[in-house]
Design a protein around this motif. Sequence first.
Motif, PDB file in Angstrom:
ATOM      1  N   UNK A   1     -27.126 -11.605  -0.668  1.00  0.00           N
ATOM      2  CA  UNK A   1     -25.245 -10.858  -0.522  1.00  0.00           C
ATOM      3  C   UNK A   1     -25.269 -10.268  -1.760  1.00  0.00           C
ATOM      4  N   UNK A   2     -25.774  -9.536  -2.606  1.00  0.00           N
ATOM      5  CA  UNK A   2     -25.568  -8.872  -3.835  1.00  0.00           C
ATOM      6  C   UNK A   2     -26.735  -8.151  -4.298  1.00  0.00           C
ATOM      7  N   UNK A   3     -26.707  -7.379  -4.717  1.00  0.00           N
ATOM      8  CA  UNK A   3     -27.481  -6.673  -5.696  1.00  0.00           C
ATOM      9  C   UNK A   3     -26.938  -5.452  -6.945  1.00  0.00           C
ATOM     10  N   UNK A   4     -27.460  -6.347  -7.994  1.00  0.00           N
ATOM     11  CA  UNK A   4     -26.809  -5.849  -9.365  1.00  0.00           C
ATOM     12  C   UNK A   4     -27.484  -5.164 -10.069  1.00  0.00           C
TER      13      UNK A   4
ATOM     14  N   UNK B   1     -31.583  -9.201  -8.747  1.00  0.00           N
ATOM     15  CA  UNK B   1     -31.100  -8.138 -10.128  1.00  0.00           C
ATOM     16  C   UNK B   1     -31.599  -7.514 -10.768  1.00  0.00           C
ATOM     17  N   UNK B   2     -32.070  -6.049 -10.749  1.00  0.00           N
ATOM     18  CA  UNK B   2     -33.388  -4.837 -10.800  1.00  0.00           C
ATOM     19  C   UNK B   2     -32.373  -3.816 -11.767  1.00  0.00           C
ATOM     20  N   UNK B   3     -33.777  -3.537 -12.360  1.00  0.00           N
ATOM     21  CA  UNK B   3     -34.140  -2.333 -12.473  1.00  0.00           C
ATOM     22  C   UNK B   3     -34.165  -0.704 -11.918  1.00  0.00           C
ATOM     23  N   UNK B   4     -33.387   0.272 -11.594  1.00  0.00           N
ATOM     24  CA  UNK B   4     -34.053   1.200 -10.739  1.00  0.00           C
ATOM     25  C   UNK B   4     -35.154   1.343 -10.407  1.00  0.00           C
ATOM     26  N   UNK B   5     -35.803   1.445 -11.500  1.00  0.00           N
ATOM     27  CA  UNK B   5     -37.411   1.413 -10.805  1.00  0.00           C
ATOM     28  C   UNK B   5     -37.983   0.476  -9.818  1.00  0.00           C
ATOM     29  N   UNK B   6     -38.024  -0.388 -11.139  1.00  0.00           N
ATOM     30  CA  UNK B   6     -38.162  -1.936  -9.834  1.00  0.00           C
ATOM     31  C   UNK B   6     -37.922  -1.677  -8.138  1.00  0.00           C
ATOM     32  N   UNK B   7     -36.559  -1.540  -8.342  1.00  0.00           N
ATOM     33  CA  UNK B   7     -36.286  -2.137  -7.367  1.00  0.00           C
ATOM     34  C   UNK B   7     -36.288  -0.881  -6.481  1.00  0.00           C
ATOM     35  N   UNK B   8     -36.765   0.785  -6.521  1.00  0.00           N
ATOM     36  CA  UNK B   8     -37.368   1.481  -5.982  1.00  0.00           C
ATOM     37  C   UNK B   8     -38.868   1.438  -5.305  1.00  0.00           C
ATOM     38  N   UNK B   9     -39.741   0.441  -6.109  1.00  0.00           N
ATOM     39  CA  UNK B   9     -40.867   0.074  -5.951  1.00  0.00           C
ATOM     40  C   UNK B   9     -40.428  -0.915  -4.832  1.00  0.00           C
ATOM     41  N   UNK B  10     -40.005  -1.498  -4.982  1.00  0.00           N
ATOM     42  CA  UNK B  10     -39.648  -2.677  -3.872  1.00  0.00           C
ATOM     43  C   UNK B  10     -39.049  -2.261  -2.288  1.00  0.00           C
ATOM     44  N   UNK B  11     -38.402  -1.286  -2.180  1.00  0.00           N
ATOM     45  CA  UNK B  11     -37.803  -0.819  -1.153  1.00  0.00           C
ATOM     46  C   UNK B  11     -38.833  -0.058  -0.396  1.00  0.00           C
TER      47      UNK B  11
END
Length: 85
Positions: A9-12, A66-76
């Motif tokens: 429901x939310x991504x920080x 809750x994610x840092x940009x690099x980790x979120x990108x890795x997962x996405x």
Amino acid sequence: MSLKKHDVGAIIISPTRELAAQISEVLSLFLKNIEHLTHQLFMGGLGRSSDLDLKNFVDEGSHIVIATPGRLEDILIGKSINHLH
């Protein structure tokens, strides 16, 4: 309407690991008595692998990420998903 196990429901997005960790700690306090909402922290460093973050999400689900940009990108973009199969 309640969220299902894997309904995010939310991504920080936090610019630093330190801030992401602090946000996660404070959010834990807010959600302590709200059992139907869950959160997970996705960040690199300190031996944390994106494979483990993704596995935890698959196993446990999360409503708030809750994610840092690099980790979120890795997962996405799927850098981790190949290791789960």
